[in-house]
Each structure stands twice: as C-alpha cells, then as structure tokens.
Design an enzyme around this catalytic site. Structure first.
Site, PDB file in Angstrom:
ATOM      1  N   LYS A 181      -1.012   6.992  -2.874  1.00 22.76           N
ATOM      2  CA  LYS A 181       0.167   7.773  -3.292  1.00 22.76           C
ATOM      3  C   LYS A 181       0.712   7.254  -4.617  1.00 22.76           C
ATOM      4  CE  LYS A 181       0.963   9.040   1.436  1.00 22.76           C
ATOM      5  NZ  LYS A 181       1.468   8.664   2.744  1.00 22.76           N
ATOM      6  N   GLN A 212       6.125   5.461   5.373  1.00 21.73           N
ATOM      7  CA  GLN A 212       4.709   5.441   5.755  1.00 21.73           C
ATOM      8  C   GLN A 212       4.605   5.185   7.259  1.00 21.73           C
ATOM      9  OE1 GLN A 212       2.067   6.190   3.684  1.00 21.73           O
ATOM     10  NE2 GLN A 212       0.892   6.152   5.579  1.00 21.73           N
ATOM     11  N   ASP A 246       8.335  14.666   2.934  1.00 27.41           N
ATOM     12  CA  ASP A 246       7.313  14.792   3.982  1.00 27.41           C
ATOM     13  C   ASP A 246       7.622  15.965   4.922  1.00 27.41           C
ATOM     14  OD1 ASP A 246       5.060  13.304   4.050  1.00 27.41           O
ATOM     15  OD2 ASP A 246       5.868  11.640   5.237  1.00 27.41           O
TER      16      ASP A 246
END
Ligand code: NDP
Length: 287
Positions: free
Chosen positions: A54, A98, A121
């Site tokens: 990322k 994460q 997200d």
C-alpha cells in the site's frame, strides 16, 4: 465465441496514471497532497507485506502515506487513541486499519472509531448504511474494483441478470448491492444454495467470490456472460488460481477476468481512488 480477457493489472495502471496526473497538478498548484494513514499492529508477516504494498502504491502516484506501527501488545484503548489522532489530523484523508488485529484486540470496535468520512476501506457501519440506502459514501475496495472491471468490459449492469456467489461483508454482499444500485436484478448465492450451476447459468453477469479453486466450470455459464473472478486460491503447485476454471469457461464468455492479474490489482487501486475522493471532499468542504 470471441471472449475479451480484461486484466485488472492493466486497468489499474491506467487508473493510477490518471490519479498521478491529478496529484501532480495539485503539487504544481502548491496545494496539500492527499495522504493515507495505515495503522499496523504487531508483526504478522503477511500484514507487513500488504502494508508495504500500500505504501508503494501511494508513492507510485505521488500520494503521501504514513504507517503507524504499534506493538502487538497495545491495549484497545491505545489503539483507539491512535485512530482518534488520525481522525483529528487534518492532513490525513484516509485511515486504514490493517486486519486482522492481534488476539485480544476488537477489530469491530476499532473500525467503529474511524471517522466514517476517512473510512477508505468502507467497513464502518455508517458507510455500509450509506451503500444500502443509495447514498454517497465509501465502498469497500474489492467490490469497487469489480464494478470498474465490468465498466472496462463495456458491461452496463442495468437491466441485466446478475448472480453473485458469496455473501461475505467484505466482497459478496457489497458487490451485490452495487450491482443492484446499478439497476441489475441480483441473486446472491452461498453454500446453502440449491442447484447452483442452474442459478448461475441464468446470469448475464457472474461474480465469483467463494474461495474454492476452479469451482465454476462451463456448466455454470450462460453463453456470452460477463464473468468477474474474485477468488484467490493457492494450488498444490504453489500457483494462484481463481474460483473460476478459466480455461474451461473462457470461450463461453463475452468477457472475463483472469487470476492472477484480475481483481487483485484493482483492490489497492480503489484504495488510492477512495483516498483521493476523500481528499477532494475534504478540500471542497474547506473552501
Ligand atoms: P468468505 O469465506 O468470507 O466468503 C465465502 C462465501 O462463499 C460465503 O458466502 C460462502 O457461503 C460461499 N461459499 C463457500 N463455499 C461455497 C460453495 N461450495 N458453494 C456456494 N457458495 C459457497 O470469503 P471472502 O468473501 O472474504 O473472499 C472470497 C474469495 O475472494 C476468497 O478466495 C478470497 O481470497 C478472495 N478475495 C480476493 C480479494 C481480491 O483483492 N481479489 C479481496 C478479498 C477476498 P456461506 O455464507 O454460506 O458460508
């Protein structure tokens, strides 16, 4: 039948180039640069690899990223304080926790702490609600990637029969909702669906998000269907394959995505796109 193979690896490069141009223009105009914050807890090697991916993706388009690395033994409270700091930081546009978190930490509670307007997200219940009520918000990246791939296939879902195999909160459920919002008629299938091949064979658009290597063969496919294969499965020989038996199916489809190089590369690309979108909304709000 002539089938088009649509590569997410190529589409993601195209989309990234467009985003890079936008960010270059911001820099040239002396504006603030969009920034993604990644919160990584503990030393899970797979998570570290994903986070590095990322960071690299952000760098490739000139986007800033900050990884906040916390020890595996942090308390829930400390984690939530970190999230709050990111919420309050005006230089941060997107926040990604994460997952999975180490044992002892509650990921659902953590996600609830993320400012829904920085939740790139798309996992916060506020954004899930926005998706289901047809309001603007953040949509999870893999389902968004599927929709971009359909667009690349020149497949407009409106008026089409779509079948989604898989109903997870991360992929199946949101992609089904996106298809419905795009005016497809959607059937959602799962492990208890009777006569799955028959149901799938009605589909003009078939999305496979199952996690079973090569389960979908030509008996599941309507001639001329658009097929998006989300599955990522490791085979005995170590190679990756999808949920669709590509070689068996390809000639029956109008267009299909491969695995690897299909949906996978689109996921990170949509994370960048969501972060840029968040930046634009935030800057518009400040004007
Ligand atoms: P989950 O395991 O959460 O969900 C799988 C779904 O498939 C469930 O709804 C399950 O049904 C259904 N299912 C399982 N077996 C069958 C079967 N035999 N027949 C019909 N339906 C079945 O997985 P995810 O949604 O998280 O991921 C799905 C796949 O996509 C995985 O291979 C994963 O690796 C991949 N993936 C890829 C990403 C990418 O970037 N390309 C990102 C995320 C995931 P039930 O609900 O009844 O259990």
């Amino acid at each position: 039948m002539m089938s088009t193979i649509v590569y997410g690896s190529e589409l993601s490069l195209e989309l990234r180039a467009g985003m890079k141009e936008q960010i270059d223009a911001l820099k040239a105009a002396g504006k603030r640069v969009p920034c993604l914050a990644v919160i990584l807890v503990g030393d899970n090697p797979a998570s570290q690899v994903y986070v590095r991916g990322k960071e690299k993706a952000c760098a490739s388009i000139g986007m800033e990223s900050h990884t906040f690395h916390m020890d595996a033994d942090v308390s829930q409270e400390e984690l939530e304080e970190m999230i709050q700091k990111c919420n309050d930081n005006p230089k941060i546009d997107g926040i990604l926790i994460q997952l999975p978190l180490p044992k002892g930490l509650d990921s659902q509670k953590a996600v609830l702490c993320v400012d829904p307007d920085k939740d790139v997200d798309g996992l916060h219940p506020m954004n899930i609600g926005r998706l289901y009520t047809g309001n603007p918000g953040f949509v999870p990246c893999t389902p968004l990637g599927c929709m971009e791939l359909l667009k690349k296939m020149n497949c407009d879902p409106a008026g089409k029969m779509a079948v989604v195999v898989g109903r997870s909160n991360l992929v199946g459920a949101p992609v089904a909702r996106l298809l419905q919002n795009a005016n497809a008629t959607v059937t959602i299938c799962h492990s208890k669906t009777p006569d799955l091949p028959h149901v799938c064979a009605q589909a003009d658009i078939l999305i496979a998000a199952i996690g079973r290597p090569k389960m979908i063969d030509h008996t599941y496919i309507k001639e001329g269907a658009y097929v998006v294969d989300v599955g990522i499965n490791r085979q005995e020989d170590g190679k990756l394959c999808g949920d669709v038996d590509f070689d068996d199916v390809v000639e029956h489809t109008a267009a299909i995505t491969p695995v690897p190089k299909g949906v996978g590369p689109m996921t990170i690309c949509m994370l960048l796109s969501n972060t840029l979108k968040s930046y634009e909304a935030r800057e518009a709000g400040n004007e």
